[in-house]
Structures are given as structure tokens and as C-alpha cells.
Design an enzyme around this catalytic site. Structure first.
Site, PDB file in Angstrom:
ATOM      1  N   LYS A  12      13.064  -3.070  -7.864  1.00 18.63           N
ATOM      2  CA  LYS A  12      12.310  -2.501  -6.746  1.00 18.63           C
ATOM      3  C   LYS A  12      13.050  -2.646  -5.408  1.00 18.63           C
ATOM      4  O   LYS A  12      13.992  -3.439  -5.281  1.00 18.63           O
ATOM      5  CB  LYS A  12      10.938  -3.170  -6.696  1.00 18.63           C
ATOM      6  N   TYR A  14       2.912   6.156 -10.155  1.00 21.14           N
ATOM      7  CA  TYR A  14       1.887   5.104 -10.213  1.00 21.14           C
ATOM      8  C   TYR A  14       0.459   5.677 -10.228  1.00 21.14           C
ATOM      9  O   TYR A  14      -0.481   4.962  -9.907  1.00 21.14           O
ATOM     10  CB  TYR A  14       2.063   4.138  -9.042  1.00 21.14           C
ATOM     11  N   PHE A  45      -4.776  -1.364  -3.919  1.00 19.16           N
ATOM     12  CA  PHE A  45      -3.396  -1.538  -3.464  1.00 19.16           C
ATOM     13  C   PHE A  45      -2.533  -0.294  -3.668  1.00 19.16           C
ATOM     14  O   PHE A  45      -1.326  -0.321  -3.387  1.00 19.16           O
ATOM     15  CB  PHE A  45      -2.749  -2.746  -4.153  1.00 19.16           C
ATOM     16  N   ARG A  86       8.533  -8.109 -20.834  1.00 20.86           N
ATOM     17  CA  ARG A  86       7.466  -8.636 -19.974  1.00 20.86           C
ATOM     18  C   ARG A  86       7.520 -10.168 -19.905  1.00 20.86           C
ATOM     19  O   ARG A  86       7.207 -10.757 -18.880  1.00 20.86           O
ATOM     20  CB  ARG A  86       6.106  -8.108 -20.413  1.00 20.86           C
ATOM     21  N   THR A 146       2.867 -10.825 -12.918  1.00 24.68           N
ATOM     22  CA  THR A 146       2.912  -9.892 -11.776  1.00 24.68           C
ATOM     23  C   THR A 146       3.042 -10.643 -10.459  1.00 24.68           C
ATOM     24  O   THR A 146       3.826 -10.270  -9.591  1.00 24.68           O
ATOM     25  CB  THR A 146       1.621  -9.028 -11.751  1.00 24.68           C
ATOM     26  N   ARG A 153      10.909 -12.620 -12.049  1.00 27.05           N
ATOM     27  CA  ARG A 153      10.035 -12.653 -10.865  1.00 27.05           C
ATOM     28  C   ARG A 153      10.004 -14.044 -10.226  1.00 27.05           C
ATOM     29  O   ARG A 153       9.926 -14.154  -9.000  1.00 27.05           O
ATOM     30  CB  ARG A 153       8.633 -12.153 -11.233  1.00 27.05           C
ATOM     31  N   ASN A 208       7.393  -7.451  -6.068  1.00 26.92           N
ATOM     32  CA  ASN A 208       7.623  -8.366  -7.190  1.00 26.92           C
ATOM     33  C   ASN A 208       8.895  -8.071  -7.982  1.00 26.92           C
ATOM     34  O   ASN A 208       8.972  -8.341  -9.174  1.00 26.92           O
ATOM     35  CB  ASN A 208       6.377  -8.444  -8.080  1.00 26.92           C
ATOM     36  N   HIS A 252       9.713  -3.707 -12.092  1.00 25.72           N
ATOM     37  CA  HIS A 252       8.616  -3.108 -12.843  1.00 25.72           C
ATOM     38  C   HIS A 252       8.942  -3.234 -14.323  1.00 25.72           C
ATOM     39  O   HIS A 252      10.101  -3.101 -14.711  1.00 25.72           O
ATOM     40  CB  HIS A 252       8.488  -1.626 -12.477  1.00 25.72           C
ATOM     41  N   GLU A 282       7.546   6.891 -18.710  1.00 30.77           N
ATOM     42  CA  GLU A 282       8.244   6.458 -17.498  1.00 30.77           C
ATOM     43  C   GLU A 282       9.750   6.707 -17.613  1.00 30.77           C
ATOM     44  O   GLU A 282      10.395   7.122 -16.641  1.00 30.77           O
ATOM     45  CB  GLU A 282       7.939   4.979 -17.241  1.00 30.77           C
TER      46      GLU A 282
HETATM   47  P1  CMP Z   1       4.303  -3.115 -11.586  1.00 32.13           P
HETATM   48  O1  CMP Z   1       4.731  -3.825 -12.836  1.00 32.13           O
HETATM   49  O2  CMP Z   1       5.292  -2.173 -10.985  1.00 32.13           O
HETATM   50  O3  CMP Z   1       2.952  -2.306 -11.866  1.00 32.13           O
HETATM   51  C1  CMP Z   1       1.993  -2.063 -10.871  1.00 32.13           C
HETATM   52  C2  CMP Z   1       2.333  -2.698  -9.577  1.00 32.13           C
HETATM   53  O4  CMP Z   1       1.276  -2.802  -8.651  1.00 32.13           O
HETATM   54  C3  CMP Z   1       2.716  -4.151  -9.799  1.00 32.13           C
HETATM   55  O5  CMP Z   1       3.936  -4.221 -10.486  1.00 32.13           O
HETATM   56  C4  CMP Z   1       2.702  -4.697  -8.389  1.00 32.13           C
HETATM   57  O6  CMP Z   1       3.892  -4.407  -7.674  1.00 32.13           O
HETATM   58  C5  CMP Z   1       1.568  -3.893  -7.786  1.00 32.13           C
HETATM   59  N1  CMP Z   1       0.374  -4.710  -7.652  1.00 32.13           N
HETATM   60  C6  CMP Z   1      -0.382  -5.206  -8.635  1.00 32.13           C
HETATM   61  N2  CMP Z   1      -1.411  -5.919  -8.124  1.00 32.13           N
HETATM   62  C7  CMP Z   1      -1.282  -5.871  -6.775  1.00 32.13           C
HETATM   63  C8  CMP Z   1      -2.040  -6.395  -5.695  1.00 32.13           C
HETATM   64  N3  CMP Z   1      -3.131  -7.119  -5.924  1.00 32.13           N
HETATM   65  N4  CMP Z   1      -1.611  -6.124  -4.452  1.00 32.13           N
HETATM   66  C9  CMP Z   1      -0.516  -5.370  -4.250  1.00 32.13           C
HETATM   67  N5  CMP Z   1       0.243  -4.838  -5.235  1.00 32.13           N
HETATM   68  C10 CMP Z   1      -0.147  -5.093  -6.488  1.00 32.13           C
END
Ligand code: CMP
Length: 139
Positions: free
Chosen positions: A11, A51, A59, A87, A93, A104, A114, A117, A128
Site C-alpha cells: 500500500k 474496494y 471507513f 494471511r 488487519t 503488518r 496497514n 492487502h 482482484e
Molecule cells: P485490506 O486487507 O486492504 O482490506 C480492507 C481494508 O480496509 C483493510 O485492509 C484496511 O486497510 C481497511 N480497514 C479495515 N478496517 C478499518 C477501519 N476500522 N478503519 C479504517 N480502515 C479500515
């Protein structure tokens, strides 16, 4: 070959911080083969489409703005049990909950920023991957 491929993005904040090389090294040294890899940037519209599954989440707007804020690396990865193993390698996350040694834990700034993805199912990994790569770009 169901279950052997997954999709990832490094990211914008991790790319800007110079972590991409170390993250790619972690993927390879943990047994993931790179099937496709691209350095690119999502437009705001593309990030919104990518997304879309999170459209109703509070969010969503922040996530889309952030993912369009700078260049990323997108990649398709191959390994037995790729989605689940990847994962595990990336960790939770929220980096505050991510296990020691995970991507992470090492590189993420926050739950939103984070670092990487990881697809959450084989079906989404295929969708994807196809979002970024034609079949000619996969080896
Ligand atoms: P990702 O694995 O890319 O899939 C969805 C993304 O949403 C996740 O990683 C985070 O970057 C984002 N995300 C998930 N929960 C939150 C949250 N509570 N606030 C902000 N971003 C979030």
C-alpha cells in the site's frame, strides 16, 4: 489449480516509507512465487471499484482516498494454500493485534495504513488479480 494463488498490494504508505523491497523479500523467502508484479497507481475511481465490497462501511471513503494517494505494488502470488498462508504472513488487519514477525507487525502504521492487502478468499483473489493483470502478464 484452486487454492494455490492469492493477490496482494503493497500500500501507498509502505511504498513511500521504502519498505517494498523488504516486503517482497519476505514473500519470496516465505515460499511465495511471484506470478505477476506491477508498480502502479490507482485512480480514485479504480480504488472505489476495487474496494466496492466495503462500500457500506464507515471507513470506505478514507480507504479509497488513501489507496489512491500514491503508487502501490500489485502482485499475484503462488504457493500451496496461498490465501490462508499469506494471511498468516501478513498478520491481523490492525497492526496492534498482529503477531510478531508478520509483515503488518513489522511495517504497518495503523489499521487503515496497514502496509499490505491480502485477498480474503480464492474467489476474491482471482477477481482482484484480474483487476490488475491480463493473462499475458502472468507467468
Ligand atoms: P485490506 O486487507 O486492504 O482490506 C480492507 C481494508 O480496509 C483493510 O485492509 C484496511 O486497510 C481497511 N480497514 C479495515 N478496517 C478499518 C477501519 N476500522 N478503519 C479504517 N480502515 C479500515
Amino acid at each position: 489449480m484452486a487454492g494455490t494463488r492469492t493477490f496482494t498490494m503493497i500500500k501507498p504508505e509502505a511504498v513511500a516509507a521504502g519498505h517494498a523491497g523488504k516486503i517482497i523479500d519476505m514473500l519470496i523467502s516465505n515460499g511465495f512465487r511471484i506470478v505477476a508484479l506491477k508498480y502502479t497507481r490507482l485512480s480514485h475511481k479504480e480504488a472505489g471499484t476495487f474496494y466496492e465490497v466495503h462500500k457500506e462501511r464507515p471507513f470506505y471513503g478514507e480507504l479509497v482516498d488513501y489507496m489512491a494517494s500514491g503508487p502501490i505494488y500489485a502482485a499475484i502470488l503462488e504457493k500451496e494454500n496461498a490465501m490462508e498462508d499469506f494471511r498468516k504472513l501478513i498478520g491481523a488487519t490492525d497492526p496492534a493485534n498482529a503477531a510478531e514477525g508478520t509483515i503488518r507487525k513489522n511495517f504497518a502504521e495503523s489499521k487503515a495504513k496497514n502496509a499490505v492487502h491480502g485477498s480474503d478468499s480464492d474467489e476474491n483473489a482471482a477477481l482482484e488479480g484480474a483487476f490488475f493483470f491480463s493473462s499475458r502478464e502472468q507467468f
